[in-house]
Structures are given as C-alpha cells and as structure tokens.
Design a protein around this motif. Structure first.
Motif, short mmCIF file in Angstrom:
data_model
loop_
_atom_site.label_atom_id
_atom_site.label_comp_id
_atom_site.label_asym_id
_atom_site.label_seq_id
_atom_site.Cartn_x
_atom_site.Cartn_y
_atom_site.Cartn_z
N GLU A 288 36.45 57.74 46.63
CA GLU A 288 36.54 58.70 45.52
C GLU A 288 37.74 58.37 44.64
OE1 GLU A 288 36.60 62.69 46.90
OE2 GLU A 288 34.64 62.58 47.87
N GLN A 289 38.85 58.00 45.26
CA GLN A 289 40.06 57.70 44.48
C GLN A 289 39.87 56.50 43.56
OE1 GLN A 289 43.92 57.86 46.55
NE2 GLN A 289 42.85 58.78 48.29
N VAL A 290 39.09 55.52 44.02
CA VAL A 290 38.88 54.34 43.18
C VAL A 290 37.56 54.44 42.39
CG1 VAL A 290 40.24 52.83 44.68
CG2 VAL A 290 37.76 53.01 45.03
N ARG A 291 36.94 55.61 42.46
CA ARG A 291 35.71 55.91 41.72
C ARG A 291 34.56 54.98 42.09
NH1 ARG A 291 38.44 56.98 35.71
NH2 ARG A 291 40.08 58.37 36.46
N LEU A 292 34.41 54.77 43.39
CA LEU A 292 33.30 53.99 43.91
C LEU A 292 32.44 54.81 44.88
CD1 LEU A 292 34.87 50.46 44.67
CD2 LEU A 292 33.30 51.06 42.80
N ASP A 293 32.67 56.12 44.93
CA ASP A 293 31.94 56.95 45.89
C ASP A 293 30.43 56.93 45.65
OD1 ASP A 293 33.22 58.26 43.63
OD2 ASP A 293 32.13 60.07 44.21
N ASP A 294 30.02 56.68 44.40
CA ASP A 294 28.59 56.64 44.12
C ASP A 294 27.96 55.30 44.50
OD1 ASP A 294 30.01 55.29 42.13
OD2 ASP A 294 28.52 55.73 40.58
N LYS A 295 28.80 54.35 44.94
CA LYS A 295 28.31 53.03 45.34
C LYS A 295 28.62 52.74 46.81
CE LYS A 295 28.76 51.25 40.64
NZ LYS A 295 29.37 50.24 39.74
N ALA A 296 28.78 53.81 47.60
CA ALA A 296 29.20 53.65 49.00
C ALA A 296 28.24 52.79 49.80
CB ALA A 296 29.34 55.03 49.65
N GLU A 297 26.95 52.88 49.54
CA GLU A 297 25.97 52.15 50.33
C GLU A 297 25.60 50.81 49.71
OE1 GLU A 297 25.46 53.30 53.22
OE2 GLU A 297 26.54 55.16 52.75
N THR A 298 26.20 50.46 48.59
CA THR A 298 25.93 49.18 47.94
C THR A 298 26.55 48.03 48.73
OG1 THR A 298 25.94 50.28 45.78
CG2 THR A 298 26.21 47.89 45.79
N ILE A 299 25.86 46.91 48.83
CA ILE A 299 26.40 45.72 49.49
C ILE A 299 27.53 45.16 48.62
CG2 ILE A 299 25.92 43.39 50.33
CD1 ILE A 299 24.70 45.67 51.98
N ALA A 300 28.67 44.86 49.24
CA ALA A 300 29.88 44.50 48.49
C ALA A 300 29.66 43.29 47.58
CB ALA A 300 31.02 44.23 49.46
N SER A 301 28.90 42.30 48.05
CA SER A 301 28.70 41.08 47.26
C SER A 301 27.93 41.33 45.98
CB SER A 301 27.98 40.02 48.09
OG SER A 301 26.71 40.49 48.50
N SER A 302 27.19 42.46 45.90
CA SER A 302 26.38 42.74 44.71
C SER A 302 27.14 43.54 43.66
CB SER A 302 25.11 43.49 45.10
OG SER A 302 25.41 44.80 45.57
N LEU A 303 28.38 43.94 43.97
CA LEU A 303 29.19 44.69 43.00
C LEU A 303 29.63 43.81 41.84
CD1 LEU A 303 31.64 46.70 45.30
CD2 LEU A 303 29.72 47.65 44.01
N PRO A 304 29.75 44.36 40.65
CA PRO A 304 30.40 43.62 39.56
C PRO A 304 31.85 43.31 39.94
CG PRO A 304 29.34 45.62 38.75
CD PRO A 304 29.32 45.70 40.23
N HIS A 305 32.41 42.31 39.27
CA HIS A 305 33.76 41.86 39.64
C HIS A 305 34.78 42.99 39.59
CE1 HIS A 305 37.24 39.24 40.03
NE2 HIS A 305 37.75 39.82 38.96
N GLY A 306 34.73 43.81 38.55
CA GLY A 306 35.69 44.90 38.43
C GLY A 306 35.62 45.86 39.59
N ASP A 307 34.42 46.17 40.04
CA ASP A 307 34.25 47.08 41.18
C ASP A 307 34.73 46.42 42.47
OD1 ASP A 307 33.28 49.16 39.69
OD2 ASP A 307 31.17 48.76 40.10
N GLN A 308 34.55 45.11 42.59
CA GLN A 308 35.07 44.42 43.77
C GLN A 308 36.59 44.51 43.82
OE1 GLN A 308 33.61 40.46 44.43
NE2 GLN A 308 31.47 41.04 44.21
N ARG A 309 37.23 44.43 42.67
CA ARG A 309 38.69 44.57 42.64
C ARG A 309 39.11 45.96 43.09
NH1 ARG A 309 41.52 40.45 40.27
NH2 ARG A 309 43.04 41.23 41.75
N LYS A 310 38.37 46.97 42.61
CA LYS A 310 38.68 48.35 43.01
C LYS A 310 38.45 48.56 44.50
CE LYS A 310 36.16 50.27 39.69
NZ LYS A 310 35.53 51.33 38.86
N LEU A 311 37.41 47.94 45.03
CA LEU A 311 37.14 48.04 46.47
C LEU A 311 38.28 47.42 47.27
CD1 LEU A 311 35.43 48.64 48.93
CD2 LEU A 311 34.09 46.58 48.44
N GLU A 312 38.78 46.30 46.81
CA GLU A 312 39.88 45.66 47.54
C GLU A 312 41.13 46.55 47.52
OE1 GLU A 312 41.84 41.25 48.05
OE2 GLU A 312 41.52 41.98 46.03
#
Length: 251
Positions: free
Chosen positions: A130-154
C-alpha cells in the motif's frame, strides 16, 4: 553508524575506488554524486559486499564487516536497492515482499514458525505494498511488472528488511514522471524517522538538493568534496572539475 576507512579496489592496474574515508551518521541522508565512471556504484558494492576490497575497511556500528558476505551484512543492518532491480521474477508481487518480511523476522525454513506467523507476514507485506502503491498488483507476477513498478517493489522489499542503513542506487532511474514522487516520498519518510542512515546515488541534482543533508563527490574513484549541499555545489573545485557534467546530465 557506517564508516569506510581508506576503502580501495583495484581491477588490474585500474584503481576504481581510491582510499575513500567517510563516516555516515544516523538521521542523515548523504548523496553520493559524480560523473559516469566516478566509482559511485563500485563504492556501494564495496560497502554492501558485492565486491571485495583490495584495501581498507568497512565498519558498521564499530564492527569490521569488510570480509563478511552480503548475507551477513544484510542481517547486521545494511540494506541495498540496486540500479538494476533484484527481484524473484517468477513469484508474485506479494510473495516477493512476504519473503523479505519473513527474512527480517528470521523465520528461515522453520515451517512451524512460518505457518504460525503466516498471517502476520502477509499483513505486513500488504501494508508495505500500500505504501508503494502496488496493493492492486499484489497477485501480479513480478517479471511482468513495468520497470517503474519493479523499482517500487524493490523499495518495498528493502523497507520490509527495515535496515539500519538504506542504500539507494539511482532509485528513480527509468521511472515515469508520475511514479517518481512515490519513491521520493518514501525516502523522505525514512529520513524523517531520524534513526536510519541513508545513502543515495543520484544524477538528478534537483532531487539531491531537496533531500540531501550532505553531498560527497567522487571523481576517478577519489573523494573530491564532502560537505553541506550548498557549500559543495558552490565549491570552485567542484564547479570547475565536475558540476558542469552533473548539470548536463540533470538537464
């Protein structure tokens, strides 16, 4: 909290980091700047253990960690976000963060402990998403995220470890204009805690001016300048030998 003493690494006849001595205190954010090839990421790699030092020391809270592996440094409180994302690509976004939370809680492979604390780790992982605004992508496979979202996940994974020292290597690289404020707000919040040490490698001088309490400048592997942002930026040595390159990159 963190100190390097004469930290040096040689690749053949090339000295990539040349006897760099710096101490970093809790509650401060230090920006490490310099032109491409200055030794910034190499210096980070020496501190976090990705590269072995040729000479010198790395100390964390007075403990010499120079010869310790990356995993041991992480457990002692060094947290690193990379210039290129380091994720578990085949796992979901939520599982990436949950594993980081589990590692912090030192549950390891004790399956009984993992089962008992599963709900707690999941709850904390969802809060971080929620803090990095990825709560709506919780079940998404990490490799399929756009680059910006991968940075936020890290960044979320790094926050899950709750290290004593946060090391960010160009955390906004490759992000869209809309995504950058999310990561910068998280770094501001970490800084506001006043109990963590933050190191930031960054080319964008507007970000450096806003966030940094201190700037150190590396050039050809050597420490060229060290001080408060305005003083460093105004320094004739930096203006003549370096700042023009930074401003060109920032532009």
């Amino acid at each position: 909290m963190l100190e390097t003493r004469d930290l040096t690494i040689r690749f053949g006849g090339h000295v990539a980091v040349d006897h760099v001595s710096c101490a970093f205190q809790p509650g401060t954010l230090t920006a490490i700047v310099g032109p491409n090839g200055a030794g910034k990421t190499t210096y980070f790699n020496l501190i976090s253990g990705q590269l072995p030092a040729s000479e010198g020391q790395v100390l964390l809270n007075g403990l010499d960690i120079t010869r310790l592996p990356v995993s041991a440094r992480t457990h002692l409180g060094l947290g690193r976000a990379f210039q290129l994302t380091q994720l578990f690509p085949a796992l979901s976004v939520l599982e990436n963060v949950r594993l980081a939370v589990q590692s912090r809680r030192k549950l390891g492979l004790n399956l009984w402990s993992v089962w008992l604390d599963h709900r707690g780790t999941l709850r904390q992982a969802r809060e971080l998403l929620e803090q990095v605004r990825l709560d709506d992508k919780a079940e998404t496979i990490a490799s399929s995220l756009p680059h910006g979202d991968q940075r936020k996940l890290e960044v979320a994974m790094l926050m899950a470890l709750d290290p004593l020292v946060y090391m960010f290597d160009e955390p906004t690289a490759g992000m869209s204009v809309d995504e950058v404020p999310v990561v910068l707000d998280l770094i501001r919040a970490l800084k506001a805690r006043q109990d963590r040490t933050i190191l930031l490698v960054e080319h964008k001088m507007d970000v450096v001016r806003e966030l940094a309490d201190r700037i150190i400048v590396l050039h050809n592997g050597r420490l060229m300048a060290d001080g408060e942002p305005e003083a460093v930026i105004a320094s004739p040595v930096v203006q003549n030998a370096y700042l023009g390159v930074v401003e060109e990159v920032a532009a």
